[in-house]
Design an enzyme around this catalytic site. Structure first.
Site, PDB file in Angstrom:
ATOM      1  N   PRO A 287      -6.147  -6.422  -8.966  1.00 26.41           N
ATOM      2  CA  PRO A 287      -6.307  -7.739  -8.347  1.00 26.41           C
ATOM      3  C   PRO A 287      -5.186  -8.676  -8.761  1.00 26.41           C
ATOM      4  O   PRO A 287      -4.718  -8.634  -9.898  1.00 26.41           O
ATOM      5  CB  PRO A 287      -7.644  -8.233  -8.916  1.00 26.41           C
ATOM      6  CG  PRO A 287      -7.817  -7.499 -10.192  1.00 26.41           C
ATOM      7  CD  PRO A 287      -7.105  -6.194 -10.062  1.00 26.41           C
ATOM      8  N   CYS A 355      14.877 -30.693   2.524  1.00 22.43           N
ATOM      9  CA  CYS A 355      15.593 -30.919   3.765  1.00 22.43           C
ATOM     10  C   CYS A 355      15.431 -29.746   4.744  1.00 22.43           C
ATOM     11  O   CYS A 355      16.382 -29.024   5.027  1.00 22.43           O
ATOM     12  CB  CYS A 355      17.055 -31.133   3.417  1.00 22.43           C
ATOM     13  SG  CYS A 355      17.920 -31.931   4.721  1.00 22.43           S
TER      14      CYS A 355
HETATM   15  N1  LLP Z   1      -1.132  -4.175  -5.991  1.00 28.30           N
HETATM   16  C1  LLP Z   1      -0.003  -4.026  -5.283  1.00 28.30           C
HETATM   17  C2  LLP Z   1       0.670  -2.717  -5.291  1.00 28.30           C
HETATM   18  C3  LLP Z   1       0.512  -5.088  -4.546  1.00 28.30           C
HETATM   19  O1  LLP Z   1       1.620  -4.925  -3.834  1.00 28.30           O
HETATM   20  C4  LLP Z   1      -0.161  -6.334  -4.558  1.00 28.30           C
HETATM   21  C5  LLP Z   1       0.358  -7.466  -3.809  1.00 28.30           C
HETATM   22  C6  LLP Z   1      -1.331  -6.450  -5.323  1.00 28.30           C
HETATM   23  C7  LLP Z   1      -1.788  -5.353  -6.013  1.00 28.30           C
HETATM   24  C8  LLP Z   1      -2.102  -7.720  -5.441  1.00 28.30           C
HETATM   25  O2  LLP Z   1      -2.546  -8.254  -4.246  1.00 28.30           O
HETATM   26  P1  LLP Z   1      -3.593  -9.456  -4.269  1.00 28.30           P
HETATM   27  O3  LLP Z   1      -4.809  -8.978  -4.989  1.00 28.30           O
HETATM   28  O4  LLP Z   1      -2.952 -10.608  -4.983  1.00 28.30           O
HETATM   29  O5  LLP Z   1      -3.831  -9.807  -2.864  1.00 28.30           O
HETATM   30  N2  LLP Z   1       3.098 -13.526  -1.438  1.00 28.30           N
HETATM   31  C9  LLP Z   1       1.962 -13.090  -0.663  1.00 28.30           C
HETATM   32  C10 LLP Z   1       1.281 -11.899  -1.288  1.00 28.30           C
HETATM   33  C11 LLP Z   1       2.135 -10.695  -1.454  1.00 28.30           C
HETATM   34  C12 LLP Z   1       1.322  -9.589  -2.069  1.00 28.30           C
HETATM   35  C13 LLP Z   1       2.163  -8.468  -2.489  1.00 28.30           C
HETATM   36  N3  LLP Z   1       1.433  -7.416  -3.138  1.00 28.30           N
HETATM   37  C14 LLP Z   1       0.990 -14.265  -0.521  1.00 28.30           C
HETATM   38  O6  LLP Z   1       1.294 -15.344  -1.024  1.00 28.30           O
HETATM   39  O7  LLP Z   1      -0.068 -14.135   0.101  1.00 28.30           O
END
Ligand code: LLP
Length: 425
Positions: A287, A355
């Site tokens: 997570p 900007c």
């Molecule tokens: N595991 C892997 C291999 C991942 O690539 C990611 C996220 C996670 C876990 C965790 O995902 P989460 O539980 O946080 O959803 N910048 C984007 C999110 C990019 C996520 C990339 N990988 C945003 O702000 O929504």
């Protein structure tokens, strides 16, 4: 006013978190400032831990926090103390996790492109598993292991071609994305890996995407992953762990239907394992935003107000440089005045001073009347905020404050402007 947050609430008309009045934070540290609730991080960790315990039916579980969501040292140390591990995506994140006291044996390394130096560092530090995502990477890792005279403990990250039905930028489990190995490619590699003493095939992993609005794709992916793990065992691989990835959701406040509860995710994982007839695997999950997203807000001040082109613009001192998610993904974040509003709302664009026309937090959002100098908080911003920050327009990084049991401590100083040109002469 009801807020989509378990961490931020009005008390006597003022927004607080962990018993701290956000006006006091702004007074002491200025704005823009990140504010986090320590208790909320702990509660999120406990909830996922319980769901995973249900899913595992007694075998070991590891919560490998995807530290790309927020790598602040104070938050990492807090999670490390609870027994949390890390999912990392670079050598930099490895050093960051170790510095915070996360033990190497609780660190897994995902990522589609890892350099020779990064792989070397991972083997030298003895992390739990390098998640191999391509044949090129497997070859390179073999060379690095041979150079070091060591065995590389690996997991194969497979791409199960399951549609996570989420925003295309955060879906990672389809063959059309760059992530993981296609199952047939992974299958072909297993006998080769088993027969090669440079490798120890310890696990299999997948991550189908973030913000899973339904547990069905997760259940399906876990079944495919578990079937693959059993196949690997039949081929002689000593598979210990199944890493089911992230996807645990964060409620931002604009959802049409509530996300499934953590317990439903745990149940879906258990069902996925059951469908494959898989038992006695250790379970890992990764997570990111679910651990820290709700715990964080960006505290900003109103710099200026103007009515132009038939619109009201409220110009804040926070910008896309602190929180790029609205600009990049049209992501929704709840935004509220720190002093509880009275009176009607009007359609407002809440923007930053950078900007770029794309520098906004919200467009045409009903928002109460505010005045210059008023404080405004952007909620659900604890994940992928400070990590995706930039210094565009020569803006130094914002300060970070951790609140707990009624007191606030500065956990990262505001950046110096001079550091922006350090190393340039
Ligand atoms: N595991 C892997 C291999 C991942 O690539 C990611 C996220 C996670 C876990 C965790 O995902 P989460 O539980 O946080 O959803 N910048 C984007 C999110 C990019 C996520 C990339 N990988 C945003 O702000 O929504």
């Amino acid at each position: 006013m009801s807020l989509p947050s378990e961490a931020f609430a009005y008390a006597d008309g003022v927004l607080t978190t962990s018993g701290v009045d956000l006006r006091a934070v702004a007074e002491a540290h200025g704005t823009p400032t990140w504010v986090y609730s320590g208790e909320r991080v702990d509660a999120a960790y406990r909830s996922i831990t319980e769901a995973m315990a249900q899913a595992s039916g007694g075998s070991e579980t590891l919560i490998a926090y995807a530290i790309k969501a927020n790598g602040n040292q104070a938050l990492l140390k807090r999670l490390a103390a609870l027994g949390c591990g890390a999912d990392i995506v670079s050598g930099g994140e490895l050093l960051r996790a170790l510095r915070a006291g996360i033990p190497a044996e609780r660190i897994v390394y995902s990522g589609v492109g890892k350099s020779r130096a990064e792989l070397r560092l991972a083997l030298e530090k003895g992390i739990r598993a390098v998640h191999v995502e391509s044949e090129s990477e497997l070859r390179l890792l073999g060379e690095v292991a041979a150079d070091l005279g060591t065995t590389a403990t690996i997991a194969l990250r497979v791409n199960p071609n399951v549609d996570a039905e989420t925003h295309p930028y955060i879906a990672t489990g389809l063959h059309s994305t760059k992530f993981g190995l296609e199952l047939d490619v992974a299958e072909r590699l297993v006998p080769e890996i088993v027969g090669d003493d440079r490798f120890h095939l310890d696990g299999v992993s997948c991550h189908i995407g973030s913000q899973l609005g339904s547990v069905d794709p997760l259940r399906e992916a876990v079944t495919l992953l578990a079937q693959f793990a059993l196949q690997c065992r039949e081929l002689g691989a000593p598979i210990r762990s199944l890493d089911v990835g992230g996807g645990w959701p964060l409620t931002y406040g604009n959802e049409k239907a509530p996300y499934p509860a953590d317990a439903a995710f745990g149940a879906a994982i258990a069902e996925g394992l059951e469908a494959a007839g898989a038992r006695d695997f250790d379970l890992i999950t990764e997570p990111g935003r679910a651990l820290v997203g709700d715990a964080g807000a960006l505290l900003t001040s109103v710099l200026a107000i103007k009515d132009q082109g038939g619109k009201r613009f409220v110009i804040l001192d926070g910008a896309m440089t602190e929180l790029i998610r609205p600009s990049l993904y049209q992501a929704y974040h709840a935004i509220v005045p720190v002093v509880a509003p009275e009176g009607p709302t009007r359609e407002t664009d809440l923007v930053g001073p950078v900007c770029e026309s794309g520098d906004f937090f919200a467009r045409s959002r009903p928002f109460p009347e505010v005045r210059e100098g008023d404080l405004v908080a952007v909620l659900g911003a604890g994940a992928y905020g400070r990590e995706m920050a930039s210094s565009y327009n020569a803006r130094p990084r914002a300060a970070e404050v951790l609140c707990e049991a009624g007191s606030a401590s500065l956990v990262r100083r505001r950046g110096d402007v001079e550091s922006l040109w350090a190393g340039e002469d």
